[in-house]
Design a protein around this motif. Structure first.
Motif, PDB file in Angstrom:
ATOM      1  N   VAL A   1     -35.364 -58.959 -23.521  1.00 35.50           N
ATOM      2  CA  VAL A   1     -34.456 -58.201 -22.846  1.00 35.50           C
ATOM      3  C   VAL A   1     -34.792 -56.854 -24.052  1.00 35.50           C
ATOM      4  CG1 VAL A   1     -31.843 -58.140 -23.123  1.00 35.50           C
ATOM      5  CG2 VAL A   1     -33.450 -59.461 -21.563  1.00 35.50           C
ATOM      6  N   ARG A   2     -33.705 -55.758 -23.823  1.00 37.97           N
ATOM      7  CA  ARG A   2     -33.806 -55.314 -25.090  1.00 37.97           C
ATOM      8  C   ARG A   2     -32.301 -54.056 -25.193  1.00 37.97           C
ATOM      9  NH1 ARG A   2     -39.159 -53.961 -23.515  1.00 37.97           N
ATOM     10  NH2 ARG A   2     -40.985 -55.232 -25.103  1.00 37.97           N
ATOM     11  N   ALA A   3     -31.253 -54.995 -24.524  1.00 34.07           N
ATOM     12  CA  ALA A   3     -30.433 -54.560 -24.849  1.00 34.07           C
ATOM     13  C   ALA A   3     -28.924 -55.795 -24.751  1.00 34.07           C
ATOM     14  CB  ALA A   3     -29.199 -53.029 -24.080  1.00 34.07           C
ATOM     15  N   TYR A   4     -28.126 -55.834 -25.902  1.00 31.79           N
ATOM     16  CA  TYR A   4     -27.628 -57.046 -25.183  1.00 31.79           C
ATOM     17  C   TYR A   4     -25.972 -56.632 -25.811  1.00 31.79           C
ATOM     18  CZ  TYR A   4     -32.028 -59.373 -26.110  1.00 31.79           C
ATOM     19  OH  TYR A   4     -33.375 -60.402 -26.258  1.00 31.79           O
ATOM     20  N   LYS A   5     -25.442 -57.825 -24.404  1.00 23.82           N
ATOM     21  CA  LYS A   5     -24.019 -57.835 -24.988  1.00 23.82           C
ATOM     22  C   LYS A   5     -23.944 -58.149 -26.519  1.00 23.82           C
ATOM     23  CE  LYS A   5     -23.088 -59.223 -20.362  1.00 23.82           C
ATOM     24  NZ  LYS A   5     -22.630 -60.110 -19.425  1.00 23.82           N
ATOM     25  N   LYS A   6     -22.433 -57.802 -26.831  1.00 22.09           N
ATOM     26  CA  LYS A   6     -22.376 -58.326 -28.097  1.00 22.09           C
ATOM     27  C   LYS A   6     -22.142 -59.845 -28.517  1.00 22.09           C
ATOM     28  CE  LYS A   6     -20.173 -54.328 -30.092  1.00 22.09           C
ATOM     29  NZ  LYS A   6     -21.455 -53.411 -30.469  1.00 22.09           N
ATOM     30  N   ASP A   7     -21.203 -59.807 -27.381  1.00 18.65           N
ATOM     31  CA  ASP A   7     -20.543 -61.528 -27.692  1.00 18.65           C
ATOM     32  C   ASP A   7     -21.996 -62.855 -28.365  1.00 18.65           C
ATOM     33  OD1 ASP A   7     -20.020 -60.342 -25.348  1.00 18.65           O
ATOM     34  OD2 ASP A   7     -19.162 -61.968 -24.302  1.00 18.65           O
ATOM     35  N   GLN A   8     -21.454 -63.359 -28.880  1.00 21.19           N
ATOM     36  CA  GLN A   8     -22.930 -64.837 -29.478  1.00 21.19           C
ATOM     37  C   GLN A   8     -22.418 -65.523 -28.270  1.00 21.19           C
ATOM     38  OE1 GLN A   8     -25.273 -65.486 -31.531  1.00 21.19           O
ATOM     39  NE2 GLN A   8     -23.755 -64.889 -32.697  1.00 21.19           N
ATOM     40  N   ILE A   9     -23.902 -66.227 -28.693  1.00 21.12           N
ATOM     41  CA  ILE A   9     -24.217 -67.584 -27.449  1.00 21.12           C
ATOM     42  C   ILE A   9     -23.941 -68.925 -27.568  1.00 21.12           C
ATOM     43  CG2 ILE A   9     -26.235 -65.876 -26.952  1.00 21.12           C
ATOM     44  CD1 ILE A   9     -27.652 -67.961 -28.372  1.00 21.12           C
ATOM     45  N   ALA A  10     -22.801 -69.348 -26.414  1.00 19.47           N
ATOM     46  CA  ALA A  10     -22.404 -70.309 -26.550  1.00 19.47           C
ATOM     47  C   ALA A  10     -22.778 -71.012 -26.867  1.00 19.47           C
ATOM     48  CB  ALA A  10     -22.169 -71.099 -25.607  1.00 19.47           C
ATOM     49  N   GLU A  11     -22.553 -72.093 -28.262  1.00 19.26           N
ATOM     50  CA  GLU A  11     -23.714 -73.513 -28.626  1.00 19.26           C
ATOM     51  C   GLU A  11     -24.415 -74.110 -28.544  1.00 19.26           C
ATOM     52  OE1 GLU A  11     -23.458 -72.892 -31.791  1.00 19.26           O
ATOM     53  OE2 GLU A  11     -24.450 -74.859 -32.370  1.00 19.26           O
ATOM     54  N   GLU A  12     -23.331 -74.436 -27.015  1.00 22.47           N
ATOM     55  CA  GLU A  12     -24.780 -75.407 -26.254  1.00 22.47           C
ATOM     56  C   GLU A  12     -26.095 -74.226 -25.869  1.00 22.47           C
ATOM     57  OE1 GLU A  12     -21.849 -74.448 -25.568  1.00 22.47           O
ATOM     58  OE2 GLU A  12     -21.713 -74.005 -23.442  1.00 22.47           O
ATOM     59  N   LYS A  13     -25.384 -73.726 -25.866  1.00 22.08           N
ATOM     60  CA  LYS A  13     -27.201 -73.294 -25.144  1.00 22.08           C
ATOM     61  C   LYS A  13     -28.039 -73.260 -25.944  1.00 22.08           C
ATOM     62  CE  LYS A  13     -24.385 -70.729 -21.056  1.00 22.08           C
ATOM     63  NZ  LYS A  13     -25.128 -70.392 -19.998  1.00 22.08           N
ATOM     64  N   LEU A  14     -27.643 -72.571 -26.971  1.00 21.31           N
ATOM     65  CA  LEU A  14     -28.281 -72.487 -28.307  1.00 21.31           C
ATOM     66  C   LEU A  14     -28.813 -73.158 -28.419  1.00 21.31           C
ATOM     67  CD1 LEU A  14     -29.873 -71.048 -31.003  1.00 21.31           C
ATOM     68  CD2 LEU A  14     -27.019 -71.515 -31.894  1.00 21.31           C
ATOM     69  N   GLU A  15     -28.129 -74.774 -28.788  1.00 19.96           N
ATOM     70  CA  GLU A  15     -29.024 -75.552 -28.389  1.00 19.96           C
ATOM     71  C   GLU A  15     -29.798 -76.385 -28.327  1.00 19.96           C
ATOM     72  OE1 GLU A  15     -28.443 -78.515 -31.083  1.00 19.96           O
ATOM     73  OE2 GLU A  15     -26.893 -76.999 -31.993  1.00 19.96           O
ATOM     74  N   THR A  16     -29.640 -76.055 -26.307  1.00 13.79           N
ATOM     75  CA  THR A  16     -30.393 -76.445 -25.222  1.00 13.79           C
ATOM     76  C   THR A  16     -32.261 -75.653 -25.985  1.00 13.79           C
ATOM     77  OG1 THR A  16     -28.921 -76.502 -23.870  1.00 13.79           O
ATOM     78  CG2 THR A  16     -31.599 -76.300 -23.002  1.00 13.79           C
ATOM     79  N   ILE A  17     -31.643 -74.259 -26.180  1.00 15.02           N
ATOM     80  CA  ILE A  17     -33.038 -73.201 -26.817  1.00 15.02           C
ATOM     81  C   ILE A  17     -33.335 -73.896 -27.899  1.00 15.02           C
ATOM     82  CG2 ILE A  17     -33.437 -71.236 -27.565  1.00 15.02           C
ATOM     83  CD1 ILE A  17     -30.970 -69.525 -25.477  1.00 15.02           C
ATOM     84  N   LEU A  18     -33.237 -74.498 -29.274  1.00 14.77           N
ATOM     85  CA  LEU A  18     -33.732 -74.999 -29.612  1.00 14.77           C
ATOM     86  C   LEU A  18     -34.187 -76.433 -29.472  1.00 14.77           C
ATOM     87  CD1 LEU A  18     -30.195 -74.367 -32.581  1.00 14.77           C
ATOM     88  CD2 LEU A  18     -33.194 -73.029 -32.088  1.00 14.77           C
ATOM     89  N   ALA A  19     -33.970 -77.423 -28.690  1.00 10.80           N
ATOM     90  CA  ALA A  19     -34.399 -77.989 -27.997  1.00 10.80           C
ATOM     91  C   ALA A  19     -35.544 -77.892 -27.512  1.00 10.80           C
ATOM     92  CB  ALA A  19     -33.159 -78.932 -27.923  1.00 10.80           C
TER      93      ALA A  19
END
Ligand SMILES: Cc1cc2nc3c(=O)[nH]c(=O)nc-3n(C[C@H](O)[C@H](O)[C@H](O)COP(=O)(O)O)c2cc1C
Length: 174
Positions: A13-31
């Motif tokens: 993905v080479r264009a992003y929305k400004k919104d920060q990603i939801a914390e639970e989604k980040l946790e899923t990615i890191l896990a």
């Protein structure tokens, strides 16, 4: 989503929305990153840095611009960076990059599974290694080297069509 669908849905993905990603989604990615295969099971040889601080993000973007002499934001406006670092001393050459790549790919696939776009940006690790004070600001432990940086965020544009899962890397079978 099944694994095959996540693999087919992941794209850079080479264009992003400004919104920060939801914390639970980040946790899923890191896990998912921590579930990656790692040589000899040495998870302690790796370190992951989550970067959401706007000033640091700008410094990294600027560092990449200087290294590659480019104008645009090499981070494509993505709001979260995840940097995988490795102990500099590893049991065999190449294990550091291989481990980091396994972790990064697991995270990007997990992102695709839950609607978070990503792109691996080579210059992130280069920019961090090139600037001692930036590396210090990131609190990367002593003896660790930045290996692979990825950008995560919500894709700004409509989702791409899923890839056809077919062989395209040259290969032979014996
Ligand atoms: C080692 C590596 C370095 C990459 N570096 C960059 C980069 O600096 N900037 C970028 O936009 N994409 C980068 N990519 C993404 C690739 O260009 C992309 O994965 C490839 O073209 C295939 O496209 P896809 O990810 O959409 O399937 C990198 C990918 C890898 C594996």
């Amino acid at each position: 989503m099944e694994a095959k669908k996540a693999i087919a849905s992941r794209y850079s993905v080479r264009a992003y929305k400004k919104d920060q990603i939801a914390e639970e989604k980040l946790e899923t990615i890191l896990a998912a990153g921590s579930a990656a295969p790692v040589g000899m099971g040495r998870y302690d040889s790796l370190h992951v840095t989550v970067i959401q601080d706007e000033e640091i993000r700008k410094r990294i973007s600027e560092g990449i611009r200087q290294i590659f002499n480019t104008e645009s934001d090499a981070l494509y406006g993505g709001s979260t960076l995840v940097l995988v670092s490795s102990k500099e001393e590893v049991p065999a050459p190449g294990i550091d990059y291989t481990n980091a790549a396994c972790v990064a790919e697991n995270m990007m696939l997990a992102g695709a599974d839950i609607g978070i776009g990503s792109v691996l940006v080579w210059g992130i690790a280069l920019a961090v290694e090139a600037d001692k004070s930036l590396k210090e600001a990131l609190s990367i432990p002593e003896g660790f080297k930045a290996m692979i940086g990825t950008v995560f965020g919500y894709a700004a544009n409509a989702e791409q069509k899923e890839k056809d899962l077919k062989v395209k890397i040259q290969m032979n079978r014996i």
